[in-house]
Design an enzyme around this catalytic site. Structure first.
Site, PDB file in Angstrom:
ATOM      1  N   ASN A 146      -2.471   1.964  15.905  1.00 37.16           N
ATOM      2  CA  ASN A 146      -3.405   0.781  16.780  1.00 37.16           C
ATOM      3  C   ASN A 146      -3.715   2.215  17.591  1.00 37.16           C
ATOM      4  O   ASN A 146      -3.421   3.491  16.909  1.00 37.16           O
ATOM      5  CB  ASN A 146      -2.327   0.014  17.857  1.00 37.16           C
ATOM      6  CG  ASN A 146      -0.781   1.355  17.553  1.00 37.16           C
ATOM      7  OD1 ASN A 146      -1.117   2.581  18.790  1.00 37.16           O
ATOM      8  ND2 ASN A 146      -0.191   0.646  17.463  1.00 37.16           N
TER       9      ASN A 146
ATOM     10  N   THR B 207      -6.462  -7.800  10.011  1.00 35.46           N
ATOM     11  CA  THR B 207      -6.794  -8.971   9.833  1.00 35.46           C
ATOM     12  C   THR B 207      -4.934  -9.739   9.795  1.00 35.46           C
ATOM     13  O   THR B 207      -4.662 -10.497   8.976  1.00 35.46           O
ATOM     14  CB  THR B 207      -6.897  -9.278   7.890  1.00 35.46           C
ATOM     15  OG1 THR B 207      -5.906  -8.566   7.284  1.00 35.46           O
ATOM     16  CG2 THR B 207      -7.834  -9.212   7.546  1.00 35.46           C
TER      17      THR B 207
ATOM     18  N   VAL C  66      -2.011  -8.486  12.464  1.00 34.01           N
ATOM     19  CA  VAL C  66      -1.676  -8.773  14.215  1.00 34.01           C
ATOM     20  C   VAL C  66      -3.235  -8.577  14.903  1.00 34.01           C
ATOM     21  O   VAL C  66      -2.624  -9.582  15.971  1.00 34.01           O
ATOM     22  CB  VAL C  66      -0.866  -7.417  13.995  1.00 34.01           C
ATOM     23  CG1 VAL C  66      -0.716  -7.120  15.670  1.00 34.01           C
ATOM     24  CG2 VAL C  66       0.344  -7.233  13.901  1.00 34.01           C
ATOM     25  N   TYR C  67      -4.241  -8.410  14.301  1.00 37.34           N
ATOM     26  CA  TYR C  67      -5.063  -8.175  15.428  1.00 37.34           C
ATOM     27  C   TYR C  67      -6.024  -9.216  14.433  1.00 37.34           C
ATOM     28  O   TYR C  67      -7.457  -9.577  15.299  1.00 37.34           O
ATOM     29  CB  TYR C  67      -6.154  -6.931  14.573  1.00 37.34           C
ATOM     30  CG  TYR C  67      -5.474  -5.520  15.574  1.00 37.34           C
ATOM     31  CD1 TYR C  67      -4.449  -5.887  16.491  1.00 37.34           C
ATOM     32  CD2 TYR C  67      -6.314  -4.046  15.542  1.00 37.34           C
ATOM     33  CE1 TYR C  67      -3.755  -4.557  17.697  1.00 37.34           C
ATOM     34  CE2 TYR C  67      -5.735  -3.486  16.306  1.00 37.34           C
ATOM     35  CZ  TYR C  67      -4.641  -3.598  16.827  1.00 37.34           C
ATOM     36  OH  TYR C  67      -4.114  -1.892  18.080  1.00 37.34           O
TER      37      TYR C  67
ATOM     38  N   GLY D  87       3.246  -4.347  10.832  1.00 36.90           N
ATOM     39  CA  GLY D  87       2.683  -4.423   9.789  1.00 36.90           C
ATOM     40  C   GLY D  87       2.416  -2.682   8.354  1.00 36.90           C
ATOM     41  O   GLY D  87       3.113  -2.280   8.735  1.00 36.90           O
ATOM     42  N   VAL D  88       1.131  -2.616   8.065  1.00 36.77           N
ATOM     43  CA  VAL D  88       1.014  -1.577   7.472  1.00 36.77           C
ATOM     44  C   VAL D  88       1.560  -0.407   8.151  1.00 36.77           C
ATOM     45  O   VAL D  88       2.167   0.675   7.509  1.00 36.77           O
ATOM     46  CB  VAL D  88      -0.872  -1.531   7.635  1.00 36.77           C
ATOM     47  CG1 VAL D  88      -1.052  -0.237   6.280  1.00 36.77           C
ATOM     48  CG2 VAL D  88      -0.838  -2.704   6.378  1.00 36.77           C
ATOM     49  N   ASP D  89       1.370  -0.347   9.444  1.00 36.81           N
ATOM     50  CA  ASP D  89       1.469   0.625  10.513  1.00 36.81           C
ATOM     51  C   ASP D  89       3.171   0.956  10.140  1.00 36.81           C
ATOM     52  O   ASP D  89       3.695   2.389   9.600  1.00 36.81           O
ATOM     53  CB  ASP D  89       1.551   1.178  11.701  1.00 36.81           C
ATOM     54  CG  ASP D  89       1.057   2.266  12.646  1.00 36.81           C
ATOM     55  OD1 ASP D  89       0.861   1.723  13.699  1.00 36.81           O
ATOM     56  OD2 ASP D  89       1.119   2.822  11.757  1.00 36.81           O
TER      57      ASP D  89
ATOM     58  N   ILE E  18       0.622  -1.132  -0.135  1.00 32.67           N
ATOM     59  CA  ILE E  18       0.060   0.483  -0.035  1.00 32.67           C
ATOM     60  C   ILE E  18       1.197   1.089  -0.114  1.00 32.67           C
ATOM     61  O   ILE E  18       0.039   1.841  -0.626  1.00 32.67           O
ATOM     62  CB  ILE E  18      -0.884   0.153   1.661  1.00 32.67           C
ATOM     63  CG1 ILE E  18      -2.243   0.752   0.914  1.00 32.67           C
ATOM     64  CG2 ILE E  18      -0.244   0.086   2.340  1.00 32.67           C
ATOM     65  CD1 ILE E  18      -3.410   0.372   1.947  1.00 32.67           C
TER      66      ILE E  18
HETATM   67  N1  APR Z   1       0.910  -2.823   1.976  1.00 35.86           N
HETATM   68  C1  APR Z   1      -0.322  -3.526   2.424  1.00 35.86           C
HETATM   69  N2  APR Z   1      -0.745  -4.105   2.937  1.00 35.86           N
HETATM   70  C2  APR Z   1       0.002  -4.496   4.341  1.00 35.86           C
HETATM   71  C3  APR Z   1       1.103  -4.525   4.155  1.00 35.86           C
HETATM   72  C4  APR Z   1       2.057  -3.349   3.019  1.00 35.86           C
HETATM   73  N3  APR Z   1       2.716  -2.457   2.884  1.00 35.86           N
HETATM   74  N4  APR Z   1       2.546  -4.726   5.479  1.00 35.86           N
HETATM   75  C5  APR Z   1       0.899  -5.723   5.581  1.00 35.86           C
HETATM   76  N5  APR Z   1       0.255  -5.763   5.152  1.00 35.86           N
HETATM   77  C6  APR Z   1      -1.431  -6.599   5.429  1.00 35.86           C
HETATM   78  C7  APR Z   1      -1.378  -7.627   5.970  1.00 35.86           C
HETATM   79  O1  APR Z   1      -1.008  -8.830   5.184  1.00 35.86           O
HETATM   80  C8  APR Z   1      -2.726  -8.182   6.540  1.00 35.86           C
HETATM   81  O2  APR Z   1      -3.505  -8.694   5.761  1.00 35.86           O
HETATM   82  O3  APR Z   1      -2.720  -5.801   6.055  1.00 35.86           O
HETATM   83  C9  APR Z   1      -3.027  -6.169   6.966  1.00 35.86           C
HETATM   84  C10 APR Z   1      -3.370  -5.444   8.098  1.00 35.86           C
HETATM   85  O4  APR Z   1      -2.076  -6.171   9.198  1.00 35.86           O
HETATM   86  P1  APR Z   1      -1.814  -5.374   9.705  1.00 35.86           P
HETATM   87  O5  APR Z   1      -1.046  -4.602   9.110  1.00 35.86           O
HETATM   88  O6  APR Z   1      -0.986  -6.728  11.055  1.00 35.86           O
HETATM   89  O7  APR Z   1      -2.665  -4.938  11.065  1.00 35.86           O
HETATM   90  P2  APR Z   1      -3.745  -5.144  12.233  1.00 35.86           P
HETATM   91  O8  APR Z   1      -4.121  -6.452  11.528  1.00 35.86           O
HETATM   92  O9  APR Z   1      -4.947  -4.210  11.345  1.00 35.86           O
HETATM   93  O10 APR Z   1      -3.446  -4.856  13.396  1.00 35.86           O
HETATM   94  C11 APR Z   1      -2.894  -3.498  13.668  1.00 35.86           C
HETATM   95  O11 APR Z   1      -0.623  -3.849  14.398  1.00 35.86           O
HETATM   96  O12 APR Z   1       1.321  -3.270  13.324  1.00 35.86           O
HETATM   97  C12 APR Z   1       0.644  -3.349  14.585  1.00 35.86           C
HETATM   98  O13 APR Z   1       0.881  -0.652  14.716  1.00 35.86           O
HETATM   99  C13 APR Z   1      -0.319  -1.423  13.933  1.00 35.86           C
HETATM  100  O14 APR Z   1      -1.147  -2.269  16.709  1.00 35.86           O
HETATM  101  C14 APR Z   1      -1.216  -2.293  15.468  1.00 35.86           C
HETATM  102  C15 APR Z   1      -1.983  -3.277  14.726  1.00 35.86           C
END
Ligand code: APR
Length: 170
Positions: free
Chosen positions: A25, A124, A126-127, A33-35, A12
């Site tokens: 978060n 989908t 970490v959560y 992850g995305v964050d 993304i």
């Molecule tokens: N681009 C697109 N999708 C991504 C990317 C990326 N660069 N990195 C990870 N993902 C996908 C993951 O594979 C997953 O399907 O994004 C989705 C959400 O995963 P997470 O990023 O782990 O987010 P979430 O499940 O909502 O958990 C949020 O994770 O990173 C920490 O700070 C964040 O505490 C918060 C928690």
């Protein structure tokens, strides 16, 4: 009018859109992850604005299901819309909170005047929200939301997520 929905498999942080939605978060101070990817590629300006939000409107953090915008820093976007997804629970139905992430992100996008918005598969990773159920909730929420956003682009990181989202019944 609801946004046209498109699906892309990829990172993304490489999307060229008006707003990129971050699966944050409640601390708004980054994570994995995305964050982590958004803060890495967006650079310090994104975190600086997140800190300012914590020091002002969101002293106790951004509540689950809510959304707030910052600059996108070095990303190919004008804004990052940070939203906090619910952690999946087997005992409690938190679907409405997950749907709210998409509705609220579109509402913030409308306030900004964003016309193209990239969404990750919120909650989908970490959560731990099961992909198919998260996709069903996400697509229904976007389809049901009146918005001036023209494109809601779901950016799925891997083939499993891409299939789960792109094969959801209309
Ligand atoms: N681009 C697109 N999708 C991504 C990317 C990326 N660069 N990195 C990870 N993902 C996908 C993951 O594979 C997953 O399907 O994004 C989705 C959400 O995963 P997470 O990023 O782990 O987010 P979430 O499940 O909502 O958990 C949020 O994770 O990173 C920490 O700070 C964040 O505490 C918060 C928690």
């Amino acid at each position: 009018m609801s946004a046209a929905i498109t699906f892309v498999q990829g990172d993304i942080t490489r999307e060229r859109v008006d707003a990129i939605v971050n699966a944050a978060n409640s601390s708004l101070l980054g994570g994995g992850g995305v964050d982590g990817a958004i803060h890495r590629r967006g650079g310090p300006a994104v975190l600086a604005e997140c800190r300012a939000l914590r020091a002002s409107r969101y002293g106790r953090g951004l509540p689950t299901g809510r959304a707030v915008a910052t600059t996108a820093g070095e990303l190919d976007a004008r804004w990052v819309i940070h939203t906090v997804g619910p952690v999946w629970s087997a005992s409690e139905d938190r679907s409405e909170l997950l749907a709210s992430c998409y509705r609220e992100s579109l509402r913030v996008a409308d306030e900004l005047g964003a016309r193209t918005v990239a969404f990750p598969a919120i909650s989908t990773g970490v959560y731990r929200w099961p992909l198919d159920d998260a996709a069903r909730i996400a697509l229904r929420a976007v389809r049901e939301t009146e918005t001036a956003v023209e494109e809601a682009r779901f950016v799925l990181f891997d083939a499993r997520a891409y299939t789960a989202f792109s094969t959801q019944p209309a």
